[in-house]
Design a protein around this motif. Structure first.
Motif, PDB file in Angstrom:
ATOM      1  N   VAL A 154       0.858  -1.180   0.000  1.00  0.00           N
ATOM      2  CA  VAL A 154       0.000   0.000   0.000  1.00  0.00           C
ATOM      3  C   VAL A 154       0.899   1.236   0.000  1.00  0.00           C
ATOM      4  CG1 VAL A 154      -1.781   1.294   1.234  1.00  0.00           C
ATOM      5  CG2 VAL A 154      -1.815  -1.223   1.259  1.00  0.00           C
ATOM      6  N   VAL A 155       0.671   2.118  -0.986  1.00  0.00           N
ATOM      7  CA  VAL A 155       1.439   3.358  -1.103  1.00  0.00           C
ATOM      8  C   VAL A 155       0.458   4.518  -1.068  1.00  0.00           C
ATOM      9  CG1 VAL A 155       3.017   4.711  -2.530  1.00  0.00           C
ATOM     10  CG2 VAL A 155       3.175   2.212  -2.524  1.00  0.00           C
ATOM     11  N   LEU A 156       0.687   5.450  -0.169  1.00  0.00           N
ATOM     12  CA  LEU A 156      -0.129   6.650  -0.043  1.00  0.00           C
ATOM     13  C   LEU A 156       0.666   7.819  -0.608  1.00  0.00           C
ATOM     14  CD1 LEU A 156      -2.622   8.165   1.111  1.00  0.00           C
ATOM     15  CD2 LEU A 156      -1.382   8.288   3.292  1.00  0.00           C
ATOM     16  N   VAL A 157       0.144   8.458  -1.638  1.00  0.00           N
ATOM     17  CA  VAL A 157       0.821   9.600  -2.250  1.00  0.00           C
ATOM     18  C   VAL A 157       0.195  10.867  -1.694  1.00  0.00           C
ATOM     19  CG1 VAL A 157       1.380  10.784  -4.405  1.00  0.00           C
ATOM     20  CG2 VAL A 157       1.407   8.279  -4.311  1.00  0.00           C
ATOM     21  N   VAL A 158       1.044  11.738  -1.126  1.00  0.00           N
ATOM     22  CA  VAL A 158       0.582  12.959  -0.460  1.00  0.00           C
ATOM     23  C   VAL A 158       1.193  14.186  -1.122  1.00  0.00           C
ATOM     24  CG1 VAL A 158       0.201  11.749   1.721  1.00  0.00           C
ATOM     25  CG2 VAL A 158       2.411  12.819   1.284  1.00  0.00           C
ATOM     26  N   GLU A 159       0.525  15.317  -0.922  1.00  0.00           N
ATOM     27  CA  GLU A 159       0.992  16.567  -1.513  1.00  0.00           C
ATOM     28  C   GLU A 159       0.656  17.713  -0.581  1.00  0.00           C
ATOM     29  OE1 GLU A 159      -2.571  17.920  -4.393  1.00  0.00           O
ATOM     30  OE2 GLU A 159      -1.515  16.135  -5.057  1.00  0.00           O
ATOM     31  N   GLY A 160       1.196  18.879  -0.883  1.00  0.00           N
ATOM     32  CA  GLY A 160       0.871  20.093  -0.133  1.00  0.00           C
ATOM     33  C   GLY A 160       1.165  19.969   1.348  1.00  0.00           C
ATOM     34  N   ALA A 161       0.220  20.428   2.171  1.00  0.00           N
ATOM     35  CA  ALA A 161       0.392  20.434   3.626  1.00  0.00           C
ATOM     36  C   ALA A 161       0.567  19.032   4.197  1.00  0.00           C
ATOM     37  CB  ALA A 161      -0.802  21.119   4.286  1.00  0.00           C
ATOM     38  N   ALA A 162       0.137  18.028   3.484  1.00  0.00           N
ATOM     39  CA  ALA A 162       0.243  16.648   3.969  1.00  0.00           C
ATOM     40  C   ALA A 162       1.605  16.019   3.677  1.00  0.00           C
ATOM     41  CB  ALA A 162      -0.866  15.802   3.356  1.00  0.00           C
ATOM     42  N   ARG A 163       2.485  16.758   3.028  1.00  0.00           N
ATOM     43  CA  ARG A 163       3.800  16.194   2.670  1.00  0.00           C
ATOM     44  C   ARG A 163       4.625  15.797   3.889  1.00  0.00           C
ATOM     45  NH1 ARG A 163       7.496  19.162  -0.056  1.00  0.00           N
ATOM     46  NH2 ARG A 163       8.377  17.250  -0.877  1.00  0.00           N
ATOM     47  N   ARG A 164       4.295  16.320   5.035  1.00  0.00           N
ATOM     48  CA  ARG A 164       5.057  16.004   6.256  1.00  0.00           C
ATOM     49  C   ARG A 164       4.611  14.699   6.918  1.00  0.00           C
ATOM     50  NH1 ARG A 164       2.299  16.564  10.845  1.00  0.00           N
ATOM     51  NH2 ARG A 164       0.495  17.935  10.969  1.00  0.00           N
ATOM     52  N   VAL A 165       3.562  14.086   6.408  1.00  0.00           N
ATOM     53  CA  VAL A 165       3.042  12.852   6.995  1.00  0.00           C
ATOM     54  C   VAL A 165       4.022  11.713   6.703  1.00  0.00           C
ATOM     55  CG1 VAL A 165       1.166  11.160   6.910  1.00  0.00           C
ATOM     56  CG2 VAL A 165       0.649  13.620   6.830  1.00  0.00           C
ATOM     57  N   PRO A 166       4.545  11.068   7.754  1.00  0.00           N
ATOM     58  CA  PRO A 166       5.527  10.001   7.547  1.00  0.00           C
ATOM     59  C   PRO A 166       4.865   8.645   7.284  1.00  0.00           C
ATOM     60  CG  PRO A 166       5.255  10.381   9.881  1.00  0.00           C
ATOM     61  CD  PRO A 166       4.383  11.396   9.176  1.00  0.00           C
ATOM     62  N   ALA A 167       5.669   7.739   6.787  1.00  0.00           N
ATOM     63  CA  ALA A 167       5.228   6.363   6.595  1.00  0.00           C
ATOM     64  C   ALA A 167       5.062   5.684   7.946  1.00  0.00           C
ATOM     65  CB  ALA A 167       6.255   5.609   5.754  1.00  0.00           C
ATOM     66  N   ALA A 209       5.865  11.539  -0.798  1.00  0.00           N
ATOM     67  CA  ALA A 209       5.556  12.968  -0.803  1.00  0.00           C
ATOM     68  C   ALA A 209       5.855  13.534  -2.187  1.00  0.00           C
ATOM     69  CB  ALA A 209       6.382  13.696   0.255  1.00  0.00           C
ATOM     70  N   ALA A 210       4.833  14.104  -2.797  1.00  0.00           N
ATOM     71  CA  ALA A 210       4.971  14.646  -4.150  1.00  0.00           C
ATOM     72  C   ALA A 210       5.767  15.936  -4.129  1.00  0.00           C
ATOM     73  CB  ALA A 210       3.590  14.903  -4.745  1.00  0.00           C
ATOM     74  N   ASP A 211       6.733  16.037  -5.037  1.00  0.00           N
ATOM     75  CA  ASP A 211       7.472  17.285  -5.195  1.00  0.00           C
ATOM     76  C   ASP A 211       6.597  18.340  -5.863  1.00  0.00           C
ATOM     77  OD1 ASP A 211       9.850  16.321  -4.099  1.00  0.00           O
ATOM     78  OD2 ASP A 211      10.514  15.533  -6.033  1.00  0.00           O
ATOM     79  N   ARG A 212       5.776  17.879  -6.799  1.00  0.00           N
ATOM     80  CA  ARG A 212       4.869  18.763  -7.532  1.00  0.00           C
ATOM     81  C   ARG A 212       3.441  18.328  -7.198  1.00  0.00           C
ATOM     82  NH1 ARG A 212       8.189  16.246 -10.666  1.00  0.00           N
ATOM     83  NH2 ARG A 212       6.604  15.266 -11.966  1.00  0.00           N
ATOM     84  N   SER A 213       2.708  17.953  -8.189  1.00  0.00           N
ATOM     85  CA  SER A 213       1.336  17.504  -7.933  1.00  0.00           C
ATOM     86  C   SER A 213       1.329  16.033  -7.552  1.00  0.00           C
ATOM     87  CB  SER A 213       0.463  17.731  -9.173  1.00  0.00           C
ATOM     88  OG  SER A 213       0.681  16.729 -10.134  1.00  0.00           O
ATOM     89  N   GLY A 214       0.338  15.662  -6.771  1.00  0.00           N
ATOM     90  CA  GLY A 214       0.175  14.263  -6.413  1.00  0.00           C
ATOM     91  C   GLY A 214      -0.081  13.402  -7.631  1.00  0.00           C
ATOM     92  N   ASP A 215      -0.845  13.928  -8.591  1.00  0.00           N
ATOM     93  CA  ASP A 215      -1.131  13.179  -9.817  1.00  0.00           C
ATOM     94  C   ASP A 215       0.158  12.851 -10.560  1.00  0.00           C
ATOM     95  OD1 ASP A 215      -3.736  13.677  -9.052  1.00  0.00           O
ATOM     96  OD2 ASP A 215      -4.303  14.694 -10.907  1.00  0.00           O
ATOM     97  N   ASP A 216       1.033  13.850 -10.699  1.00  0.00           N
ATOM     98  CA  ASP A 216       2.310  13.610 -11.384  1.00  0.00           C
ATOM     99  C   ASP A 216       3.154  12.585 -10.632  1.00  0.00           C
ATOM    100  OD1 ASP A 216       1.626  15.433 -13.364  1.00  0.00           O
ATOM    101  OD2 ASP A 216       2.836  17.063 -12.507  1.00  0.00           O
ATOM    102  N   ALA A 217       3.137  12.653  -9.300  1.00  0.00           N
ATOM    103  CA  ALA A 217       3.909  11.694  -8.502  1.00  0.00           C
ATOM    104  C   ALA A 217       3.382  10.276  -8.689  1.00  0.00           C
ATOM    105  CB  ALA A 217       3.878  12.093  -7.029  1.00  0.00           C
ATOM    106  N   ILE A 218       2.068  10.122  -8.793  1.00  0.00           N
ATOM    107  CA  ILE A 218       1.485   8.800  -9.006  1.00  0.00           C
ATOM    108  C   ILE A 218       1.893   8.252 -10.374  1.00  0.00           C
ATOM    109  CG2 ILE A 218      -0.694   7.562  -9.362  1.00  0.00           C
ATOM    110  CD1 ILE A 218      -1.849   9.422  -7.110  1.00  0.00           C
ATOM    111  N   VAL A 219       1.802   9.078 -11.389  1.00  0.00           N
ATOM    112  CA  VAL A 219       2.205   8.651 -12.730  1.00  0.00           C
ATOM    113  C   VAL A 219       3.689   8.291 -12.748  1.00  0.00           C
ATOM    114  CG1 VAL A 219       2.511   9.436 -15.121  1.00  0.00           C
ATOM    115  CG2 VAL A 219       0.350   9.882 -13.919  1.00  0.00           C
TER     116      VAL A 219
END
Length: 123
Positions: A50-63, A71-81
């Motif tokens: 299970v992989v959770l992709v996060v962005e924005g304010a949620a980027r600090r959420v650890p595994a 943690a997405a550097d840009r958009s979460g969608d781009d990180a998933i792709v």
């Protein structure tokens, strides 16, 4: 199988005040996913990841054990792709209701299910 969860989209699918604390809402999602394990998605096997992709304010959420957090550097969608391009084997499920992302990941061979497919407690 790789189960990739679009964190922002899944969190946003439940109007529970998540917008007041995006990171907290993402932590609750992560913890629910960890508690359910791969069983959060019907048909998943115990050795699925299970992989959770996060962005924005949620980027600090650890595994946590059982849930890898990306943690997405840009958009979460781009990180998933990007994740699917790097690690995809043709046996991935992406959890999202985002139509644009749905189109992008199905082109890569991933199956897509909506947030309601997750068998987790959303409290």
């Amino acid at each position: 199988m790789l189960i990739v969860v679009d964190g922002a989209n899944v969190v946003g699918s439940v109007p529970d005040g998540w917008w007041r604390d995006r990171a907290g809402a993402t932590e609750r999602l992560r913890d629910a996913l960890a508690a359910a394990g791969p069983g959060a998605l019907e048909g998943a096997a115990l050795d699925d990841e299970v992989v959770l992709v996060v962005e924005g304010a949620a980027r600090r959420v650890p595994a946590v054990p059982g849930v890898r957090v990306v943690a997405a550097d840009r958009s979460g969608d781009d990180a998933i792709v990007d994740l699917l391009r790097r690690e995809g084997t043709g046996d991935e499920v992406v959890v999202t209701a985002d139509r644009g992302l749905r189109d992008r990941v199905t082109e890569l061979g991933a199956r897509v299910v909506g947030p309601s497919a997750l068998r987790i407690s959303r409290r």
